[in-house]
Structure formats: C-alpha cells, structure tokens
Design a protein around this motif. Structure first.
Motif, PDB file in Angstrom:
ATOM      1  N   ARG A 194       0.828  -1.216   0.000  1.00  0.00           N
ATOM      2  CA  ARG A 194       0.000   0.000   0.000  1.00  0.00           C
ATOM      3  C   ARG A 194       0.859   1.262   0.000  1.00  0.00           C
ATOM      4  O   ARG A 194       0.514   2.270  -0.608  1.00  0.00           O
ATOM      5  N   LEU A 195       1.963   1.192   0.705  1.00  0.00           N
ATOM      6  CA  LEU A 195       2.878   2.350   0.718  1.00  0.00           C
ATOM      7  C   LEU A 195       3.368   2.681  -0.688  1.00  0.00           C
ATOM      8  O   LEU A 195       3.429   3.842  -1.098  1.00  0.00           O
ATOM      9  N   ILE A 196       3.721   1.645  -1.417  1.00  0.00           N
ATOM     10  CA  ILE A 196       4.212   1.852  -2.780  1.00  0.00           C
ATOM     11  C   ILE A 196       3.114   2.443  -3.664  1.00  0.00           C
ATOM     12  O   ILE A 196       3.332   3.380  -4.429  1.00  0.00           O
ATOM     13  N   GLU A 197       1.886   1.874  -3.514  1.00  0.00           N
ATOM     14  CA  GLU A 197       0.768   2.401  -4.311  1.00  0.00           C
ATOM     15  C   GLU A 197       0.461   3.863  -3.944  1.00  0.00           C
ATOM     16  O   GLU A 197       0.214   4.699  -4.821  1.00  0.00           O
ATOM     17  N   LYS A 198       0.443   4.138  -2.636  1.00  0.00           N
ATOM     18  CA  LYS A 198       0.163   5.497  -2.179  1.00  0.00           C
ATOM     19  C   LYS A 198       1.230   6.464  -2.664  1.00  0.00           C
ATOM     20  O   LYS A 198       0.946   7.617  -3.046  1.00  0.00           O
ATOM     21  N   GLN A 199       2.446   5.990  -2.645  1.00  0.00           N
ATOM     22  CA  GLN A 199       3.563   6.813  -3.120  1.00  0.00           C
ATOM     23  C   GLN A 199       3.349   7.215  -4.574  1.00  0.00           C
ATOM     24  O   GLN A 199       3.468   8.385  -4.944  1.00  0.00           O
ATOM     25  N   GLU A 200       3.018   6.253  -5.392  1.00  0.00           N
ATOM     26  CA  GLU A 200       2.804   6.515  -6.815  1.00  0.00           C
ATOM     27  C   GLU A 200       1.573   7.401  -7.039  1.00  0.00           C
ATOM     28  O   GLU A 200       1.567   8.285  -7.892  1.00  0.00           O
ATOM     29  N   GLU A 201       0.495   7.168  -6.279  1.00  0.00           N
ATOM     30  CA  GLU A 201      -0.731   7.953  -6.428  1.00  0.00           C
ATOM     31  C   GLU A 201      -0.508   9.417  -6.042  1.00  0.00           C
ATOM     32  O   GLU A 201      -0.945  10.337  -6.738  1.00  0.00           O
ATOM     33  N   ASP A 202       0.201   9.656  -4.941  1.00  0.00           N
ATOM     34  CA  ASP A 202       0.456  11.030  -4.500  1.00  0.00           C
ATOM     35  C   ASP A 202       1.318  11.788  -5.505  1.00  0.00           C
ATOM     36  O   ASP A 202       1.092  12.975  -5.792  1.00  0.00           O
ATOM     37  N   LYS A 203       2.314  11.074  -6.045  1.00  0.00           N
ATOM     38  CA  LYS A 203       3.155  11.725  -7.053  1.00  0.00           C
ATOM     39  C   LYS A 203       2.328  12.127  -8.279  1.00  0.00           C
ATOM     40  O   LYS A 203       2.486  13.204  -8.838  1.00  0.00           O
ATOM     41  N   ARG A 204       1.455  11.232  -8.677  1.00  0.00           N
ATOM     42  CA  ARG A 204       0.617  11.505  -9.848  1.00  0.00           C
ATOM     43  C   ARG A 204      -0.317  12.697  -9.584  1.00  0.00           C
ATOM     44  O   ARG A 204      -0.483  13.587 -10.432  1.00  0.00           O
ATOM     45  N   LYS A 205      -0.922  12.761  -8.405  1.00  0.00           N
ATOM     46  CA  LYS A 205      -1.817  13.874  -8.063  1.00  0.00           C
ATOM     47  C   LYS A 205      -1.078  15.208  -8.055  1.00  0.00           C
ATOM     48  O   LYS A 205      -1.584  16.222  -8.535  1.00  0.00           O
ATOM     49  N   VAL A 206       0.080  15.214  -7.469  1.00  0.00           N
ATOM     50  CA  VAL A 206       0.871  16.454  -7.411  1.00  0.00           C
ATOM     51  C   VAL A 206       1.202  16.943  -8.814  1.00  0.00           C
ATOM     52  O   VAL A 206       1.067  18.133  -9.138  1.00  0.00           O
TER      53      VAL A 206
END
Length: 398
Positions: A160-172
């Motif tokens: 989940r950390l990896i997924e969240k990491q990728e999702e936050d980067k994409r949103k930013v």
C-alpha cells in the motif's frame, strides 16, 4: 470627413466676406450696392447654416460612435477585472497547493525511508521471515498467530505504501500542470484584453478629437452667422434710409450756419427747436434713434458726405465740457457737454479730442474730429441729447 473639410472651406469664404463688408463705410454706398451686398450676405448665410446643419448631423454620429466605444471599453474593463480576480484566486490556490506539495513530499520522504529500512532489514535477514522462525520465536500459539498476522500486515502495508507513493506523485504532477495551464491561459487573456483596451482608447481619442474640431468649427460658423446677420441688419437699415428722399444737410463754421446740398437736388430738412447747431461740417443722418440690431439706439448717427474728407466736430451750443476721453463702453473717444436748461450733448466715436473737462466752449467751436473709435462700423458721429437726465431725440433740438 468630407463634410468637415467643406465646413472649413465655408468658414474661410464667409470670413473673407465679412472682412470685406466691415471695411466699407455703409453711408457711402448706393442703393444698388446695398442690395447686391445683402444678396451676397444672404447667400453666405445660407451656405454657413447648411454647413452647421451638416456638422450637427456628423456630431450626432460621432456621439453614437463614442457611446459604442465607451460601452466596449466598459465591457472589456469588466472582463479584465474578472480575469485579474481569477488570476489572483489561482495564484492563491497555487500557494496553497505548494504547501500541500511540501506536505506530500514530506510524506513521500517518510514512506521512502520506511521502505528503505524495510529493504535493509530484508537484506540482513536474507529475505522474508520463515514460518519456522516465527514458530521458534513464539512463546505460545497465540503469540504465533499474532506474529504470522503481523508479517502479513507488514507485507500488505509495504504494498500500500508503494501504491500510495505513486498515487500522490501523480496527483501532485496533475495539480501542478492544471494550475500552470490555467495561469498561462488567464495571463494570455489578460494581455489580449489590455491590448484591445489600448486600441479602443486610441479609437476613442481619435473620435473625441474629431468631435472637438467639429465643435470648434461649429462655434466659428455660428459666430460668422451672427456677424453676417448683424451686417445684414445694418445694410437693411441703410437700404431703408437710401429709399427715403434726400434731405438738405447743414454745415456750421463757428457760430455761422450755412446749407449745402447732399450731391444734387434737396428738400427741406425736418424742423427741430433750433436750440442746437448741426454738430459737424456737412453730413447726413445715417441711422436714427430707436430700435436697432436687437437693442436701443440712444441717438442719431451722422455720416460724412465726402469720403475723402474727415470733418471736424463742433459744440452744438454754449456749455461746459463735463467729460472728454476714451470710453470703454463702446463709445470710443467721447465728449459730454453740459448746456443751459438741464441739457447735455454726447459726441462719440471721435478720432481725436480738442477739449478738456471743465473747459467752457461756444456754439460751433471745434471740439474734435469725426472717427470710428469704439464699436463703430465706419467713420461717423454718434450724437445724443439728454434733458434733466432723460434721453431725448436729437432731431427735436437740431
């Protein structure tokens, strides 16, 4: 602007015509000359009034154009203000996003450190924790279950950390791109509106300059029209006088009265009281007392008979000079003489004065020379009579 140029030409022509009329002494014109000049004046009047009418029409069109320009300018200003407000709001959003980005980057950094520690632990232990290690390390079955559950949770948490990491980067990245595009679009619209406003202001300035020029020409034409009407009124009065039978003119030298013909046959002059002598050498009445040019003519005008001679002015009776000098009220060089029986005489428009206030004068004594000072259309004598302060008709006393 064709009408505008025509109006300018008309002003020049009319102005020339007025100068010509103004320089000619009306008293020395023939009846035919007066009629011809009146005809020319009427034509000039018609032309000038036509030009004024054209100018008024063009002024109305310019007013409409100015109103349309002002409307466009106001609408653009409203849009520009709205865009500036949107830019301000977007910039505030950008500042807020920057704070969020800093927080996201901090969270990403934390997650990255957790994963990095986790990987480091895996490397040290040789990979994943085995069930046997869990069993041997457990103190009880319950502890074993807890350890197995913890291992699974850690694995799930890492994913989940990896997924969240990728999702936050994409949103930013998406938010940054969205705000950047919005700012660029708003800035471009602002620049276009400011350029358009500048063009509209220049157009408004040109139209207002045209309006000012037309208004100036309208004022000039109206002044010429007023002058032409005044000259026509003068010529009309002269025309009426020239239609009357010629009368005998009188000439005085000192206290001696003689008569001379005004160029041909003559008839008897109207009889007055005889108290005053004829105040100049020769001449005739060119304008009578009464209404004239929308005002009251307070005396009579005596014009010279011979244009090549400027005649002297004589005291109409014995008396004392009450005042002698230039009058700013339109009389020009003026002399006032106080006589017996409460009578006073006024001599105006003189070219020169030969007496001083307080000086005693005799009937027929030279007091000055006929002229055209003050408000005068030509060389003549303006003569007034007062009795006990009340204005009198000079012809009743001459």
């Amino acid at each position: 602007m064709k009408k505008f140029l025509t109006a300018v030409s008309a002003v020049a022509i009319i102005g020339f015509g007025i100068t010509t009329f103004h320089d000619i002494t009306y008293a020395e014109k023939s009846l035919q000359e007066v009629k011809e000049e009146r005809s020319q004046i009427k034509k000039s009047l018609s032309d000038a009034e036509s030009q004024v009418a054209d100018i008024l029409i063009e002024l109305k069109e310019l007013e409409k154009e100015i109103a349309a320009v002002n409307y466009s300018l106001n609408q653009n200003e409203k849009m520009l203000n709205e865009i500036k407000n949107d830019i301000r709001v977007t910039e505030e959003e950008s500042e807020q996003l920057q704070k969020e980005i800093e927080e996201l980057e901090a969270n990403i950094e934390k997650r990255f450190n957790i994963l990095k520690d986790r990987v480091s632990t895996y490397q040290k232990t040789g990979g994943a924790v085995s069930y046997l290690e869990v069993i041997f390390g457990s103190k009880s079955f319950g502890d074993f279950i807890s350890r197995v559950s913890a291992v699974n949770k850690i694995a799930d948490s890492d994913a989940r950390l990896i997924e969240k990491q990728e999702e936050d980067k994409r949103k930013v990245e998406e938010k940054q791109e969205e705000l950047q595009n919005k700012l660029e679009e708003l800035t471009g619209m602002q620049q276009e509106l400011e350029e358009m406003n500048q063009l509209i202001r220049e157009q408004k300035q040109q139209v207002e300059s045209q309006k000012e020029a037309l208004k100036a020409k309208e004022t000039e034409l109206n002044n010429k029209i007023k002058s032409l009407k005044m000259k026509d009124s003068e010529l009309k009065a002269l025309e009426n006088k020239l239609k009357l039978p010629k009368v005998q003119t009188l000439s005085y030298s000192s206290n001696t009265k003689t008569s001379s013909s005004n160029g041909g046959s003559s008839s008897s002059a109207p009889a007055g009281s005889g108290f005053f002598a004829w105040p100049t050498s020769g001449g005739y009445v060119s304008s009578y007392m009464g209404p004239r040019w929308n005002s009251q003519h307070k005396g009579i005008d005596i014009a010279r008979t011979n244009r090549s001679v400027v005649p002297p002015i004589f005291a109409a009776a014995d008396g004392v000079v009450e005042s002698a000098g230039y009058n700013s009220g339109g009389y020009g060089n003026r002399i006032v003489i106080r006589h017996a029986n409460g009578l006073k005489t006024v001599y105006a428009h003189l070219s020169s004065i030969s007496v001083k206030p307080g000086q005693k004068v005799s009937r027929g004594q030279k007091i000055g020379v006929m002229g055209a000072t003050g408000n005068s259309t030509g060389i003549h004598l303006h003569f007034e009579v007062y009795k006990n302060g009340a204005l009198q008709n000079p012809l009743d006393y001459l």
